[in-house]
Design a protein around this motif. Sequence first.
Motif, PDB file in Angstrom:
ATOM      1  N   GLY A  19       0.858  -1.294   0.003  1.00 48.67           N
ATOM      2  CA  GLY A  19       0.057  -0.080   0.188  1.00 48.67           C
ATOM      3  C   GLY A  19       0.988   1.221   0.060  1.00 48.67           C
ATOM      4  N   VAL A  47      -2.086   2.975  -3.961  1.00 46.96           N
ATOM      5  CA  VAL A  47      -3.543   2.686  -3.443  1.00 46.96           C
ATOM      6  C   VAL A  47      -3.814   4.158  -3.012  1.00 46.96           C
ATOM      7  CG1 VAL A  47      -4.622   2.049  -1.109  1.00 46.96           C
ATOM      8  CG2 VAL A  47      -3.022   0.775  -2.302  1.00 46.96           C
ATOM      9  N   THR A  48      -4.949   4.790  -3.417  1.00 44.35           N
ATOM     10  CA  THR A  48      -5.529   6.091  -3.455  1.00 44.35           C
ATOM     11  C   THR A  48      -6.643   6.441  -2.142  1.00 44.35           C
ATOM     12  OG1 THR A  48      -7.065   5.722  -5.138  1.00 44.35           O
ATOM     13  CG2 THR A  48      -4.967   6.588  -5.773  1.00 44.35           C
ATOM     14  N   ASN A  49      -6.799   5.186  -1.638  1.00 46.88           N
ATOM     15  CA  ASN A  49      -8.138   5.487  -0.597  1.00 46.88           C
ATOM     16  C   ASN A  49      -7.695   4.306   0.485  1.00 46.88           C
ATOM     17  OD1 ASN A  49     -10.411   5.508   0.906  1.00 46.88           O
ATOM     18  ND2 ASN A  49     -11.627   5.899  -0.998  1.00 46.88           N
ATOM     19  N   VAL A  50      -7.468   4.751   1.838  1.00 48.75           N
ATOM     20  CA  VAL A  50      -7.267   3.956   2.877  1.00 48.75           C
ATOM     21  C   VAL A  50      -8.406   2.919   2.896  1.00 48.75           C
ATOM     22  CG1 VAL A  50      -8.396   5.383   4.655  1.00 48.75           C
ATOM     23  CG2 VAL A  50      -6.341   3.930   5.048  1.00 48.75           C
ATOM     24  N   ASN A  92      -9.481   1.416   0.847  1.00 47.69           N
ATOM     25  CA  ASN A  92      -9.270   0.068  -0.241  1.00 47.69           C
ATOM     26  C   ASN A  92      -8.204  -1.004   0.457  1.00 47.69           C
ATOM     27  OD1 ASN A  92     -11.781   1.011  -1.518  1.00 47.69           O
ATOM     28  ND2 ASN A  92     -10.264   2.098  -3.024  1.00 47.69           N
ATOM     29  N   TRP A  93      -7.652  -0.506   1.502  1.00 47.84           N
ATOM     30  CA  TRP A  93      -6.155  -1.098   1.755  1.00 47.84           C
ATOM     31  C   TRP A  93      -6.398  -2.527   1.939  1.00 47.84           C
ATOM     32  CZ3 TRP A  93      -4.323  -3.862   6.133  1.00 47.84           C
ATOM     33  CH2 TRP A  93      -2.964  -4.276   6.007  1.00 47.84           C
ATOM     34  N   LYS A 142      -7.055  -4.108  -1.877  1.00 53.25           N
ATOM     35  CA  LYS A 142      -6.153  -3.578  -2.899  1.00 53.25           C
ATOM     36  C   LYS A 142      -4.644  -4.184  -2.699  1.00 53.25           C
ATOM     37  CE  LYS A 142      -9.452  -1.464  -5.632  1.00 53.25           C
ATOM     38  NZ  LYS A 142      -9.489  -2.070  -7.013  1.00 53.25           N
ATOM     39  N   LEU A 198       0.485   5.258   3.390  1.00 56.52           N
ATOM     40  CA  LEU A 198      -0.146   5.335   1.955  1.00 56.52           C
ATOM     41  C   LEU A 198       0.121   6.434   1.197  1.00 56.52           C
ATOM     42  CD1 LEU A 198      -3.702   3.441   2.894  1.00 56.52           C
ATOM     43  CD2 LEU A 198      -1.281   2.506   2.540  1.00 56.52           C
ATOM     44  N   HIS A 218      -0.261   7.642  -1.456  1.00 56.84           N
ATOM     45  CA  HIS A 218      -1.190   8.379  -2.488  1.00 56.84           C
ATOM     46  C   HIS A 218      -2.463   8.409  -2.051  1.00 56.84           C
ATOM     47  CE1 HIS A 218       2.006   6.422  -5.749  1.00 56.84           C
ATOM     48  NE2 HIS A 218       2.094   7.535  -5.246  1.00 56.84           N
ATOM     49  N   ALA A 219      -2.405   8.027  -0.717  1.00 57.59           N
ATOM     50  CA  ALA A 219      -3.691   8.207  -0.140  1.00 57.59           C
ATOM     51  C   ALA A 219      -3.607   9.174   1.065  1.00 57.59           C
ATOM     52  CB  ALA A 219      -4.344   7.001   0.328  1.00 57.59           C
TER      53      ALA A 219
END
Length: 405
Positions: A180, A184-187, A189-190, A193, A299, A301-302
């Motif tokens: 992550g 990964v752009t949204n926590v 979805n960790w 994803k 993360l 990108h999140a």
Amino acid sequence: MTPLDEKKGVPLSILLDVWELLDVSTETQGERAWDPARVKQILTLDTCCEISNRNSDPSRTPRYAFDFGTFEVEIGYIYKPTIPPSGRYSISCSALNQAVADPDALAGGGELEADNTAFGRQMAVSLTRLINQEQSFRVVTSEPGVVYSKSHFYKPTIDVALMSILEPCKAVDGVVSEKGDTRVTNVANWESKTLFGLVYGWITGSPAGKVQLAKELQSCATIICDDRGRETADFYGIDPVARRVLMVHAKALKETATVSARRLQDVTRQALASLAFAGSSRRPFPYSDSWESAWSVELKHAAKAIVTKPRIVRNVVKVAKPAKGTAAIPAPTPKDAHNELLEALADPTYTKEVVMLTSGIVSRKAALATLTSTDQLHLQFLYFLAAVRSTFDRAGVRFRIVCNE
């Protein structure tokens, strides 16, 4: 088997195994007069290459070569009809040798075979000479089914049973990152994803569905996350009932899963390192102070969210309490978990399994199609997979790759 003669030993493709030669300490690279940045660039090149005759005139002696990145590397086969006969391959490429050299060393004007400090002046060690000395490659020959690897010719068994190593898993299809820290752009979805998210989800109660690895992790009494930069595996699972130790490595690429000898080579390199602790000649497993703190990842990108998870998880397991059925057992201390792992690894009644949990690396469907393929790069994939299976079988350790469908 007996070395092939010149006609049967024509090279068709090569899989270079240069990682151990190149990925060495900075001190070793310095002793060899290599530039670390240049070495790093070479390590990114595809090591599985097709070989062709670069002399188009059939009346001329064939000149076999392959393209390794932008480098044209020549390869020759040296056969000696002695008693017993011998045969070995040799590669050459002065441009490749210069590509890894420290610019200051190039002023030396040459390469030395053993002593690269002659006349008080350091010269770059030849990479191709090191490769030839170690025979660090696998060659598919023109003789059907015959492969050359590490100075030996052999004929591996290739059949559908080989594919039992590959376990298709639909859950990894949506994975975009190993931990992550990338992509990964949204926590939120960790868990779905990332490969680490899947594992932590399974061991804390997410439905296993048809995923065999998930069911096995949920059956383990103790799970240890050993991710720390120089880990021997990402996760260890200890199942005292099935008497099994799982050593799980996670590897994800945001790529289309296919068949690639290079990708397979990359992931199995980590798996093979586990044999030092799981194989019959294992060495003691060292304790890590990092187990005493939680595992976490940023993360990037999140919004730089931080995901934190326990290093050691004790699963809810069935115990001998008929009235209650199940009971939660507190997580052991890090040192207790270390002792538990040492005992399980040393116990001959425990099976040891090395599992590569992957995404974007290999597709089982595509791998099955290679069984009837004559493509040289597909053959390299199959022969490498067969060689890895043999290595683990000899060590008495089961090897599995959980992969895309």
